[in-house]
Write an enzyme that holds these catalytic residues in place. Structure first.
Site, PDB file in Angstrom:
ATOM      1  N   ARG A 147      -0.757  -3.095  35.126  1.00 21.43           N
ATOM      2  CA  ARG A 147      -1.711  -4.145  35.470  1.00 21.43           C
ATOM      3  C   ARG A 147      -1.499  -5.443  34.689  1.00 21.43           C
ATOM      4  NH1 ARG A 147      -6.996  -0.659  34.881  1.00 21.43           N
ATOM      5  NH2 ARG A 147      -5.514   0.727  33.862  1.00 21.43           N
ATOM      6  N   GLY A 175       0.269  12.478  31.047  1.00 19.03           N
ATOM      7  CA  GLY A 175      -1.125  12.473  30.610  1.00 19.03           C
ATOM      8  C   GLY A 175      -1.259  12.395  29.098  1.00 19.03           C
ATOM      9  N   ARG A 196      24.151 -55.428   5.634  1.00 16.53           N
ATOM     10  CA  ARG A 196      23.760 -55.940   6.943  1.00 16.53           C
ATOM     11  C   ARG A 196      24.461 -57.275   7.139  1.00 16.53           C
ATOM     12  NH1 ARG A 196      17.834 -57.113   4.487  1.00 16.53           N
ATOM     13  NH2 ARG A 196      18.303 -59.147   3.596  1.00 16.53           N
TER      14      ARG A 196
HETATM   15  C1  UD1 Z   1      -8.392   7.634  28.558  1.00 12.22           C
HETATM   16  C2  UD1 Z   1      -9.299   8.855  28.452  1.00 12.22           C
HETATM   17  C3  UD1 Z   1     -10.735   8.447  28.772  1.00 12.22           C
HETATM   18  C4  UD1 Z   1     -11.163   7.322  27.866  1.00 12.22           C
HETATM   19  C5  UD1 Z   1     -10.187   6.171  27.944  1.00 12.22           C
HETATM   20  C6  UD1 Z   1     -10.519   5.131  26.904  1.00 12.22           C
HETATM   21  C7  UD1 Z   1      -7.912  10.737  29.069  1.00 12.22           C
HETATM   22  C8  UD1 Z   1      -7.588  11.711  30.114  1.00 12.22           C
HETATM   23  N1  UD1 Z   1      -8.851   9.880  29.344  1.00 12.22           N
HETATM   24  O1  UD1 Z   1      -8.405   7.260  29.922  1.00 12.22           O
HETATM   25  O2  UD1 Z   1     -11.606   9.547  28.606  1.00 12.22           O
HETATM   26  O3  UD1 Z   1     -12.476   6.883  28.224  1.00 12.22           O
HETATM   27  O4  UD1 Z   1      -8.859   6.619  27.703  1.00 12.22           O
HETATM   28  O5  UD1 Z   1      -9.700   4.013  27.041  1.00 12.22           O
HETATM   29  O6  UD1 Z   1      -7.351  10.789  27.987  1.00 12.22           O
HETATM   30  N2  UD1 Z   1      -0.467   7.409  27.534  1.00 12.22           N
HETATM   31  C9  UD1 Z   1       0.752   7.922  27.137  1.00 12.22           C
HETATM   32  N3  UD1 Z   1       1.317   8.900  27.869  1.00 12.22           N
HETATM   33  C10 UD1 Z   1       0.730   9.421  28.981  1.00 12.22           C
HETATM   34  C11 UD1 Z   1      -0.513   8.895  29.373  1.00 12.22           C
HETATM   35  C12 UD1 Z   1      -1.099   7.897  28.627  1.00 12.22           C
HETATM   36  O7  UD1 Z   1       1.312   7.483  26.132  1.00 12.22           O
HETATM   37  O8  UD1 Z   1       1.323  10.321  29.577  1.00 12.22           O
HETATM   38  C13 UD1 Z   1      -1.080   6.344  26.738  1.00 12.22           C
HETATM   39  C14 UD1 Z   1      -1.130   5.050  27.511  1.00 12.22           C
HETATM   40  O9  UD1 Z   1      -0.008   4.251  27.237  1.00 12.22           O
HETATM   41  C15 UD1 Z   1      -2.398   4.428  26.970  1.00 12.22           C
HETATM   42  C16 UD1 Z   1      -3.264   5.598  26.561  1.00 12.22           C
HETATM   43  O10 UD1 Z   1      -2.404   6.697  26.449  1.00 12.22           O
HETATM   44  O11 UD1 Z   1      -2.151   3.654  25.820  1.00 12.22           O
HETATM   45  C17 UD1 Z   1      -4.397   5.870  27.546  1.00 12.22           C
HETATM   46  O12 UD1 Z   1      -3.893   6.291  28.772  1.00 12.22           O
HETATM   47  P1  UD1 Z   1      -4.608   5.953  30.127  1.00 12.22           P
HETATM   48  O13 UD1 Z   1      -3.879   6.637  31.213  1.00 12.22           O
HETATM   49  O14 UD1 Z   1      -4.815   4.502  30.238  1.00 12.22           O
HETATM   50  O15 UD1 Z   1      -5.991   6.682  29.943  1.00 12.22           O
HETATM   51  P2  UD1 Z   1      -7.344   6.233  30.585  1.00 12.22           P
HETATM   52  O16 UD1 Z   1      -7.324   6.509  32.028  1.00 12.22           O
HETATM   53  O17 UD1 Z   1      -7.665   4.874  30.148  1.00 12.22           O
HETATM   54 CA    CA Z   2      -6.504   2.801  29.664  1.00 14.12          CA
END
Ligand code: UD1
Ligand code: CA
Length: 476
Positions: free
Chosen positions: A34, A95, A457
């Site tokens: 995004r 995840g 000069r």
């Molecule tokens: C996550 C939480 C949610 C919380 C929110 C707060 C989970 C399932 N959910 O959601 O409860 O309210 O954060 O901001 O944890 N990342 C990795 N590897 C992955 C997935 C994510 O490094 O495989 C990192 C991303 O780069 C990011 C962070 O983890 O910095 C959060 O991941 P994101 O997928 O944005 O989680 P949210 O949906 O925001």
């Molecule tokens: Ca996030």
């Protein structure tokens, strides 16, 4: 004031000693689609520092020295930005639970607490992180979730609690029922875990959810089921937990950060005529009774002394300024300025400009890689490049040090007390001796000895009655 809690700047090295043995895992493998950027999301700067570097700094200041970064997208660039932090690669982003699990081998022997936080959540104060760890330890919890109450919780995981307000678990927005979506307490995504229990329970989570991901918070109900204690630690200021997903949030985060920094410095005795128009990187320092006018940018670890007047419209980058100095409408990059000196309006100090005390560097003066000693004046329209200018020198309007012959750069030396007449070109390498005088309009190619007058000069010729003769047809 909302942010009156102690706020340390990044130069305040030496974190508080943390009583808890803890390691940190920072998740930064996601792509950050995004942001719509070629640059990895976590490398976008906030307060002059890539946001993930800010997270690392906050974690360090909270007292944690053992820090691991989980990287994936643009992992080489993220690693390069933080060469001292060990990185663990998550090849596929399956995840948050899967991401933390990548640290299983590096933390295999670790018995302490593990703080998990995100690379895109850079506003947590070190005090909040340390507070959560201490609470976690005092509660002897298996897990402590930092939560916050949000006016608009949309998008976040919601904290489910039982009738006794005990934490039951987290439900993600996408998995939440209508009723659950009404919960305003959210999971900030930052947690403290008992290390061994964390990795034990990460083996038990599944991808049985709407996003088919390994959710880190899914370890919580499993821990509770087995009788382990899971608690919530409510962040005092919900804005700390703000995550950055797009550039609108990046700008909002910058506003929050700047507000903290401005309030910090105002409480330290700095006057800001209009705080909303002052931008300060958080590794800078500003002395008491200094006034910052609108349009001031204090960047890259710049230091300003006390009693200065800076602005309007000044950019200081890696620059040091003494006391009671005035800088107006100017750009200073890797420069050093003494006390009671005036810079500008409309001056440009480039890397290696070192200006002494009680000097005047006035309008349209550019200084590069030059040392200017105390009590020297270079008041208007001057270029000083690769010059050593002594004490009490007067550099006249329009003086140019001709430091470059198209191949090499050479130095100009102007000794103490010299007077350089207006519109002089000093062709380097050249030395103007102590108390020497250069006549206005000279092109100086040879050294001028001390106490001497240098004139170079064309001699003036006056032709008497010339205009009268011309009108009579004789223009000789
Ligand atoms: C996550 C939480 C949610 C919380 C929110 C707060 C989970 C399932 N959910 O959601 O409860 O309210 O954060 O901001 O944890 N990342 C990795 N590897 C992955 C997935 C994510 O490094 O495989 C990192 C991303 O780069 C990011 C962070 O983890 O910095 C959060 O991941 P994101 O997928 O944005 O989680 P949210 O949906 O925001
Ligand atoms: Ca996030």
């Amino acid at each position: 004031m909302q942010n009156s809690r102690l706020f340390e700047t990044t130069t305040d090295k030496g974190a508080d000693r943390l009583a808890v043995e803890a390691a940190a895992v920072i998740l930064a493998a996601g792509q950050g689609t995004r942001m719509r950027s070629q640059l990895a999301k976590v490398l976008h700067p906030l307060g002059g520092l890539p946001m993930v570097a800010r997270v690392v700094a906050n974690v360090h200041k909270a007292g944690l020295t053992k820090v691991y970064l989980v990287v994936g997208h643009q992992s080489d660039k993220v690693q390069a930005a933080l060469p001292d932090i060990p990185c663990v690669i998550q090849e596929q982003q399956l995840g948050t639970g899967h991401a933390v699990d990548q640290c299983r081998h590096v933390l295999a022997e670790f018995q302490g607490a593990v703080l998990v936080t995100y690379g895109d959540t850079p506003l947590f104060r070190p005090e909040t992180l340390a507070g959560a760890l201490e609470y976690h330890s005092a509660q002897r919890a298996a897990a402590t979730v930092i939560t916050a109450h949000m006016d608009d919780p949309t998008g976040y995981g919601r904290v489910k609690r039982d009738a006794e307000a005990r934490v039951l678990g987290i439900v993600e927005q996408k998995d939440a029922s209508d009723e659950e979506q009404c919960i305003s307490e959210i999971n900030t995504g930052t947690y403290c875990f008992d290390g061994p229990l964390l990795f034990q329970y990460l083996q038990k989570i599944t991808t049985d959810n709407v996003q088919a991901e390994y959710y880190l918070p899914d370890v919580l109900p499993l821990m509770i089921q087995d009788g382990h204690s899971v608690v919530g630690f409510v962040a005092e200021d919900a804005r700390e937990s703000m995550g950055i997903n797009d550039r609108v949030q990046l700008a909002q985060a910058e506003t929050i950060l700047q507000q903290r920094l401005r309030e910090h410095w105002m409480l330290q005795g700095v006057t800001m005529v209009d705080p909303s128009q002052v931008w300060i990187d958080d590794d800078c320092r500003i002395g008491q009774d200094t006034t910052l006018y609108p349009g001031v940018h204090v960047q890259g670890g710049s230091t300003i002394g006390s009693g200065c007047r800076i602005g309007p419209n000044v950019r200081l980058q890696q620059t040091v300024i003494g006391d009671e100095t005035t800088v107006e409408q100017a750009v200073l990059i890797q420069a050093q300025v003494g006390s009671q000196t005036t810079i500008g309006p409309f001056a440009y100090l480039r890397p290696g400009a070192v200006i002494g005390d009680r000097c005047k560097i006035g309008d349209f003066v550019e200084v590069k890689n030059s040392v200017v000693a105390n009590d020297t004046s270079a008041a208007h329209h001057i270029y000083l490049g690769d010059a050593d200018v002594g004490q009490g020198v007067n550099v006249g309007c329009g003086t140019i040090t001709c430091n470059y012959d198209g191949r090499t750069k050479s130095r100009t030396i102007i000794e103490d007390g010299a007077f350089i007449g207006s519109n002089s070109a000093l062709v380097a390498p050249v030395t103007i001796g102590r108390n020497a005088f250069v006549a206005a309009g000279s092109t100086i190619t040879e050294d001028v000895p001390p106490e001497s007058l240098g004139i170079a000069r064309g001699r003036q010729v006056n032709k008497e009655s010339w205009t009268k003769r011309r009108s009579q047809g004789d223009s000789k």
